[in-house]
Design a protein around this motif. Sequence first.
Motif, PDB file in Angstrom:
ATOM      1  N   GLY A   1      17.423  53.409  -5.608  1.00 56.32           N
ATOM      2  CA  GLY A   1      17.636  52.941  -4.272  1.00 56.32           C
ATOM      3  C   GLY A   1      18.823  52.004  -4.203  1.00 56.32           C
ATOM      4  O   GLY A   1      19.389  51.611  -5.207  1.00 56.32           O
ATOM      5  N   ARG A   2      19.159  51.645  -3.015  1.00 55.37           N
ATOM      6  CA  ARG A   2      20.266  50.729  -2.789  1.00 55.37           C
ATOM      7  C   ARG A   2      19.785  49.629  -1.854  1.00 55.37           C
ATOM      8  O   ARG A   2      19.141  49.914  -0.850  1.00 55.37           O
ATOM      9  N   ILE A   3      20.112  48.393  -2.189  1.00 52.79           N
ATOM     10  CA  ILE A   3      19.701  47.246  -1.382  1.00 52.79           C
ATOM     11  C   ILE A   3      20.935  46.670  -0.707  1.00 52.79           C
ATOM     12  O   ILE A   3      21.962  46.488  -1.342  1.00 52.79           O
ATOM     13  N   HIS A   4      20.825  46.391   0.584  1.00 48.74           N
ATOM     14  CA  HIS A   4      21.903  45.749   1.330  1.00 48.74           C
ATOM     15  C   HIS A   4      21.414  44.369   1.760  1.00 48.74           C
ATOM     16  O   HIS A   4      20.839  44.228   2.835  1.00 48.74           O
ATOM     17  N   PRO A   5      21.612  43.341   0.920  1.00 47.46           N
ATOM     18  CA  PRO A   5      21.164  42.006   1.332  1.00 47.46           C
ATOM     19  C   PRO A   5      22.066  41.450   2.432  1.00 47.46           C
ATOM     20  O   PRO A   5      23.283  41.443   2.293  1.00 47.46           O
ATOM     21  N   ARG A   6      21.460  41.038   3.542  1.00 46.38           N
ATOM     22  CA  ARG A   6      22.213  40.449   4.657  1.00 46.38           C
ATOM     23  C   ARG A   6      22.077  38.943   4.599  1.00 46.38           C
ATOM     24  O   ARG A   6      21.016  38.422   4.335  1.00 46.38           O
ATOM     25  N   GLY A   7      23.186  38.253   4.820  1.00 46.80           N
ATOM     26  CA  GLY A   7      23.155  36.799   4.826  1.00 46.80           C
ATOM     27  C   GLY A   7      23.690  36.187   3.546  1.00 46.80           C
ATOM     28  O   GLY A   7      23.526  34.999   3.325  1.00 46.80           O
ATOM     29  N   VAL A   8      24.312  36.991   2.698  1.00 48.50           N
ATOM     30  CA  VAL A   8      24.941  36.457   1.485  1.00 48.50           C
ATOM     31  C   VAL A   8      26.430  36.750   1.534  1.00 48.50           C
ATOM     32  O   VAL A   8      26.874  37.675   2.198  1.00 48.50           O
ATOM     33  N   THR A   9      27.207  35.949   0.810  1.00 50.51           N
ATOM     34  CA  THR A   9      28.649  36.160   0.801  1.00 50.51           C
ATOM     35  C   THR A   9      29.127  36.776  -0.508  1.00 50.51           C
ATOM     36  O   THR A   9      30.002  37.624  -0.492  1.00 50.51           O
ATOM     37  N   ALA A  10      28.573  36.350  -1.632  1.00 48.16           N
ATOM     38  CA  ALA A  10      29.015  36.901  -2.924  1.00 48.16           C
ATOM     39  C   ALA A  10      27.940  36.668  -3.979  1.00 48.16           C
ATOM     40  O   ALA A  10      27.842  35.576  -4.531  1.00 48.16           O
ATOM     41  N   LEU A  11      27.125  37.685  -4.251  1.00 47.54           N
ATOM     42  CA  LEU A  11      26.120  37.552  -5.307  1.00 47.54           C
ATOM     43  C   LEU A  11      26.808  37.578  -6.655  1.00 47.54           C
ATOM     44  O   LEU A  11      27.628  38.443  -6.931  1.00 47.54           O
ATOM     45  N   ASP A  12      26.473  36.610  -7.486  1.00 41.75           N
ATOM     46  CA  ASP A  12      27.115  36.517  -8.793  1.00 41.75           C
ATOM     47  C   ASP A  12      26.152  36.912  -9.909  1.00 41.75           C
ATOM     48  O   ASP A  12      26.540  37.554 -10.863  1.00 41.75           O
ATOM     49  N   ASP A  13      24.899  36.552  -9.799  1.00 40.01           N
ATOM     50  CA  ASP A  13      23.935  36.795 -10.864  1.00 40.01           C
ATOM     51  C   ASP A  13      22.552  36.835 -10.229  1.00 40.01           C
ATOM     52  O   ASP A  13      22.325  36.243  -9.186  1.00 40.01           O
ATOM     53  N   PHE A  14      21.618  37.557 -10.870  1.00 34.82           N
ATOM     54  CA  PHE A  14      20.271  37.606 -10.309  1.00 34.82           C
ATOM     55  C   PHE A  14      19.243  37.805 -11.411  1.00 34.82           C
ATOM     56  O   PHE A  14      19.552  38.165 -12.535  1.00 34.82           O
TER      57      PHE A  14
END
Length: 130
Positions: A1-14
């Motif tokens: 699947g593909r996740i489209h997180p809304r409300g973030v600018t640049a995910l660096d690590d998770f």
Amino acid sequence: GRIHPRGVTALDDFVLTHSGSVIVAADFLGNSGVRFKTGFETGKPRWKKTHTEMVRALVSGVTEPTSIRRGCSNNLTSGFNKELFFVTEGGGLSALSRDRRVLAFALPETPPATSASETQASHARRRRSR
């Protein structure tokens, strides 16, 4: 699947939570740690198809967070127990940047924000029930 997180600018690590249903991530340009659902359903072998998630801020005021990790100890009295998440601040490329930190926080008990599709489905059910 593909996740489209809304409300973030640049995910660096998770990192995933224990259940695997929530992602806890460092939002580098947003200066925060965030969480959102993965779309993985417990007990099912596959992720949902592409979906959009609204993120929920967990910790803010972090200077350019570059990493987020769960503690590694089973000992609850340890400073690095598995119930805590650790965020490292970025920067430090310049000799003038000497104030970066490693922050620890507990994951709140509240569930992450629901996805846009779940919210729309909930509104549609309410309209039909009227």
